[in-house]
Design an enzyme around this catalytic site. Structure first.
Site, PDB file in Angstrom:
ATOM      1  N   ASP A 218       0.815  -1.212   0.000  1.00 39.02           N
ATOM      2  CA  ASP A 218       0.000   0.000   0.000  1.00 39.02           C
ATOM      3  C   ASP A 218       0.850   1.265   0.000  1.00 39.02           C
ATOM      4  OD1 ASP A 218      -1.864  -2.002   0.374  1.00 39.02           O
ATOM      5  OD2 ASP A 218      -3.071  -0.846   1.781  1.00 39.02           O
TER       6      ASP A 218
ATOM      7  N   SER B  37      -5.064  -8.728   8.300  1.00 39.43           N
ATOM      8  CA  SER B  37      -4.421  -7.419   8.398  1.00 39.43           C
ATOM      9  C   SER B  37      -3.960  -7.235   9.836  1.00 39.43           C
ATOM     10  CB  SER B  37      -5.409  -6.321   8.006  1.00 39.43           C
ATOM     11  OG  SER B  37      -4.852  -5.044   8.226  1.00 39.43           O
TER      12      SER B  37
ATOM     13  N   ARG C  70      -0.881   6.027  17.263  1.00 42.60           N
ATOM     14  CA  ARG C  70      -1.044   6.958  16.156  1.00 42.60           C
ATOM     15  C   ARG C  70      -0.590   8.387  16.441  1.00 42.60           C
ATOM     16  NH1 ARG C  70      -0.562   2.397  14.101  1.00 42.60           N
ATOM     17  NH2 ARG C  70      -2.196   1.619  12.722  1.00 42.60           N
TER      18      ARG C  70
ATOM     19  N   ASP D 154      -8.003   5.362  11.868  1.00 44.16           N
ATOM     20  CA  ASP D 154      -6.652   5.914  11.813  1.00 44.16           C
ATOM     21  C   ASP D 154      -6.573   7.218  11.034  1.00 44.16           C
ATOM     22  OD1 ASP D 154      -5.482   4.045  13.425  1.00 44.16           O
ATOM     23  OD2 ASP D 154      -4.748   2.787  11.805  1.00 44.16           O
TER      24      ASP D 154
END
Length: 407
Positions: A19, A180, A99, A128
């Site tokens: 990605d 994932s 994050r 996110d």
């Protein structure tokens, strides 16, 4: 899509996977800009040596790989753990708390390189994107944010692979796992594939950090964890840094099958999502911290703090780490932790974590002379309880006289 010309230099949160490699090249092609790749080491235990050459080969002008593990444990995990917070009663927020630090690291590079934009690989369906962007605006209200998943038409893995092949981007080998995953010092998350069926029970191949509780050792592990002002500072008498504490607890917890969680959670954007989490060290730490508070925290102070746990957890989960309300609440929480000093003894056994003892030489609120079932030496007059009960029953008596016979 036509070329964009309003951006000159972008800092990209880069992992080296398909990605973000596609995003790197896509930014160069679509925005005609310079791209600087940024990777944060938060304890994901992945080999990062290949990240820099791959990013440079894909077109990055520079690559920064920053070891943020100490800062992560000290300035993000520890303050959160002082709050004893959990999201929706169960989730220890391992992804959420990472994050804001990743974004802080990105914004440091933005300032250092005089970049005018950042980019990330978060999708338009997830949490996110909110966490990254709210944190970025905290550091620079004028920063431009490019979220390719909200712009491009590469909406499948096949499309990403085709773009990679067309642009000479190295395609990572197929993952051994269909899930994932996101890992850091605090936990690892698993999403997607069979887990999208909420009735499906996870197979053992889902798990990475923890053994099955059934296969964990038949003998318990005992730990003594020392706390100062609500922070763990030593295990079994050995002083450790916050990073060392979590590294040690992760090993002990993982070996004993601790910290597995199957959760159907409510995302901030409005949908429900299933995640399977492994938080071995955090689960032990959370239980030990609560055990220490039981001995050293005043009842009403604890009630007040606990009433705010859902608010604090939502702030972290939804991306408001750098908000004034979180900072104000943190100040209150840290005030409550001044007396949380002492030692907790923990029993770790086949997925279970138990507090089996707690002591404090300076801040214990437990007084055996008052609590004892034996002769209490007149410290506590049991007859006083009668008046206490009658006063607290007064409003109930009045209500019963009015409505009792009607119900």
């Amino acid at each position: 899509m036509s070329k964009k010309t309003s951006v000159n230099k972008v800092v990209l949160a880069y992992s080296g996977g398909l990605d973000t490699s596609v995003i790197l090249k896509w930014l160069i092609k679509e925005y005609d800009c310079e791209v600087i790749a940024f990777t944060a080491d938060l304890g994901q235990e992945e080999e990062l040596d290949s990240v820099k050459p791959k990013a440079l080969k894909t077109g990055a002008s520079k690559v920064y790989i920053e070891d943020l593990r100490d800062e992560f444990a000290r300035d993000f995990i520890y303050p959160m753990m002082r709050s004893s917070c959990v999201y929706e009663g169960r989730y220890l927020l391992g992804t959420s708390i990472a994050r804001p630090l990743i974004t802080k690291g990105m914004m440091d590079i933005v300032a250092r390189e005089s970049a005018d934009a950042i980019s990330h690989g978060a999708t338009g369906k997830g949490n996110d994107q909110v966490r990254f962007e709210l944190a970025a605006y905290h550091y620079d209200p004028s920063i431009k944010v490019i979220a390719p998943w909200r712009e491009w038409d590469l909406n499948s893995r096949d499309a990403l692979v085709k773009f990679a092949k067309d642009n000479d981007i190295e395609i990572p080998p197929a993952k051994k796992s269909p899930y994932s995953r996101d890992r850091n010092l605090m936990h690892i998350s698993h999403e997607g594939n069979n887990l999208e069926d909420p009735w499906w029970e996870p197979d053992e191949d889902v798990y990475v950090l923890t053994v099955s509780p059934e296969k964990a050792p038949d003998k318990p592990t005992w730990l003594e964890i020392d706390f100062q002002h609500g922070n763990a500072v030593a295990i079994n008498g050995k002083a450790m840094s916050p990073l060392e504490i979590f590294q040690y607890l992760n090993k002990v917890g993982g070996a004993n099958g601790v910290g597995r969680l199957d959760l159907l959670e409510n995302r901030y954007v409005g949908m429900k999502s299933r995640g399977v989490y492994e938080t071995p060290g955090g689960t032990i730490y959370h239980a030990a911290h609560r055990g220490m508070e039981e001995l050293t925290m005043d009842r009403e102070v604890m009630n007040l703090r606990d009433s705010l746990i859902p608010r604090y957890a939502a702030m972290v989960y939804n991306g408001y780490w750098f908000s004034p309300e979180r900072e104000a609440l943190q100040a209150l929480i840290d005030e409550t932790q001044k007396t949380v000093n002492g030692t907790v003894r923990m029993k770790i056994y086949k997925g279970n974590v138990s507090v089996t003892g707690r002591k404090s030489a300076t801040d214990s609120l437990f007084d055996a002379n008052i609590s004892t079932f034996e002769e209490d030496h007149q410290v506590y007059n049991q007859a006083d309880a009668e008046g206490f009960i009658k006063l607290n029953a007064l409003r109930l008596k009045i209500r019963s006289k009015l409505y009792g016979k009607k119900k």
